[in-house]
Design an enzyme around this catalytic site. Structure first.
Site, PDB file in Angstrom:
ATOM      1  N   LYS A   1      36.358  12.320  18.314  1.00 46.07           N
ATOM      2  CA  LYS A   1      36.411  10.856  18.253  1.00 46.07           C
ATOM      3  C   LYS A   1      35.055  10.378  17.746  1.00 46.07           C
ATOM      4  CE  LYS A   1      37.774   6.685  20.629  1.00 46.07           C
ATOM      5  NZ  LYS A   1      36.920   5.868  19.751  1.00 46.07           N
TER       6      LYS A   1
ATOM      7  N   ARG B   1      49.178   1.022  21.412  1.00 45.54           N
ATOM      8  CA  ARG B   1      48.298   1.935  22.135  1.00 45.54           C
ATOM      9  C   ARG B   1      49.203   2.953  22.811  1.00 45.54           C
ATOM     10  NH1 ARG B   1      43.049   1.485  23.043  1.00 45.54           N
ATOM     11  NH2 ARG B   1      42.994  -0.715  22.445  1.00 45.54           N
TER      12      ARG B   1
END
Length: 513
Positions: free
Chosen positions: A215, A376
């Protein structure tokens, strides 16, 4: 429709925790909007202004509300009239613009009743929290239009926003929704990740084997190529093509002529470690001299998903197939580092390596999951090492929906030894259990320094709370010029006094990191 009617719907929706009742009330309101009010009405019910911020800050709004005349009878404001007034305010520019915006605002508030003023204030400040999240509103659009909710949600995903979909669904039904499809050159809302406490939890939640990817703490980008035409969009779907010539060149060099790729652009140091997030974001300013800045601060793109490749739309295809398509289109050095494993020890080592190299953490992805644009989704789980600060509660706002009746949205400040006061760094209602909400409401009532029936209640700065956050960013909204990213409450520190809280200098040190 009158603004007063929409404000009452918003109040009623905030007052009920029942999802079905929220949907029913919203659907009724959407069905009563005039054709030219549907898009803006849907935006407002979602808590958004169609054109974004209108250039009115909290201080200006507060002063205008205090100066507004008493309520008076007369023709009520319509949604169309208020939309036109807000657009005029947003369009004001140049010398004297602040005073001109204030005059327009005063004229608008003079015709509004108190419920309308409260609704407008929350809307303008981006703080209309009524428990009508986009999923609830999408279901309400479907109910009002007599269409399957899944079709409305998919159209909103592809449109990148719900309001135009609401307008099409209410005006044209299924034929209107059919116009929304993935087109190369037009952005779609990116898929987002939920949070997992650690990689062990992430692997369990995803059923064992999963893909783990670094990430990166960069700027999310969505890159489109159609022949020689390349467009690049930000996470908020803003066209940033001119700001990223490096990404344009990379896409044009790819072996495939039609692509839509999801990834990150990031500024790297000479040793390959990332610059702080705020340094990367210098390349995305609205007033930008790219020719001067690009050589000084080059960006590197890393991609992790393919939405269009190999001549096909891939949204519904499993993640492992989309990655394979990405691998055929983009060289390995421009793809995020990735590990497919079911071994928790191997996953932990991969996370530690990412953190050691200055990255935010990892994202664990279900190998068989589709790309859920705009959601999400539970198929992506991010694992990061969170930072924490001990901050002081400066004020709180009354909650809505499930949090109605509780003081929940905390204003958080760091200690400023120079002034003896506190510097606000942001707000949050995240991370709190019902028990914590009930406890803090009682404590904050006792500490209140202003009326408890106000929307926002200032309090004596005595409560210290431990706050986790993902990073610090510059923000003109707060006096210190800094704000916490994704702040959430971990616990109250009753063992600490306000003078034990972290200082603004500590925060600045983390920002400069």
């Amino acid at each position: 429709m009158l603004l007063a009617e929409l404000a009452e719907v918003s109040r009623a929706v905030a007052a009920t925790p029942a999802r079905l009742e929220k949907i029913a009330r919203l659907a009724d309101a959407l069905g009563r909007l005039a054709p030219d009010e549907r898009a803006v009405g849907a935006s407002w019910l979602a808590g958004d202004l169609p054109g974004g911020r209108v250039g009115i800050g909290a201080a200006t709004l507060r002063a205008a509300l205090e100066a507004a005349p008493p309520e008076r009878s007369g023709p009520g404001l319509t949604v169309a009239e208020v939309d036109a007034a807000l657009r005029r305010i947003a369009a004001v520019a140049g010398p004297g613009s602040g005073a001109a915006r204030r005059r327009e605002l005063d004229a608008l508030l003079a015709r509004a009743g108190n419920p309308e003023r409260r609704f407008l204030a929350a809307l303008v400040l981006g703080e209309l929290r009524q428990g009508a999240l986009e999923g609830v509103l999408a279901d309400a659009v479907a109910k009002a239009a007599g269409l399957p909710a899944a079709e409305v949600r998919r159209a909103a995903m592809l449109a990148g926003a719900l309001p135009p979909v609401a307008e099409a669904a209410l005006s044209e039904g299924a034929a209107g929704l059919a116009r929304f499809r993935l087109r190369v050159g037009e952005p779609v809302s990116p898929m987002l990740a939920q949070t997992a406490a650690d990689v062990d939890e992430a692997l369990r939640a995803l059923g064992g084997e999963a893909a783990l990817e670094w990430k990166l703490d960069g700027a999310r980008i969505q890159a489109h190529r159609d022949g020689e035409a390349v467009r690049v969009f930000s996470r908020s779907l803003r066209d940033v093509t001119a700001a990223v010539p490096e990404v344009v060149a990379l896409l044009r060099a790819a072996p495939e002529p039609r692509l839509v790729l999801d990834g990150e652009a990031i500024a790297l140091r000479a040793d390959g470690t990332p610059e702080p997030f705020q340094v990367t974001m210098r390349r995305f300013g609205r007033k930008l001299d790219v020719e001067r800045l690009a050589p000084e601060l080059p960006l590197t793109a890393f991609f992790f998903d393919a939405l269009v490749a190999g001549g096909a739309e891939l949204l519904a295809r499993p993640e492992r197939e989309r990655w394979a398509a990405l691998a055929r289109a983009i060289p390995a050095e421009r793809r995020v580092p990735r590990l497919v494993t079911r071994d928790p020890a191997e996953a932990r080592a991969f996370l530690e390596d990412a953190l050691a190299r200055g990255q935010e953490g990892v994202v664990a992805k279900a190998l068989d999951a589709p790309y859920e644009a705009g959601r999400r989704g539970a198929a992506w789980l991010k694992v990061k090492r969170a930072h924490t600060l001990d901050l002081v509660v400066l004020a709180a706002e009354w909650g809505s929906g499930r949090r109605r009746g509780w003081l929940s949205n905390l204003h958080l400040g760091a200690r400023d030894p120079a002034s003896g006061g506190f510097v606000m760094l942001g707000k949050t209602f995240k991370g709190m259990t019902d028990a914590m909400l009930a406890w803090q409401t009682d404590r904050l009532k006792a500490l209140a320094t202003g009326p408890l029936d106000a929307w926002q209640v200032p309090v004596r700065p005595e409560l210290v709370v431990e706050v986790a956050f993902d990073g610090i960013q510059s923000s003109p909204r707060y006096p210190g010029g800094l704000a916490l990213r994704f702040a959430r409450v971990k616990r109250y520190r009753e063992d600490k006094r306000p003078e034990d809280a972290d200082t603004i200098e500590t925060v600045r040190g983390l920002y400069g990191g």
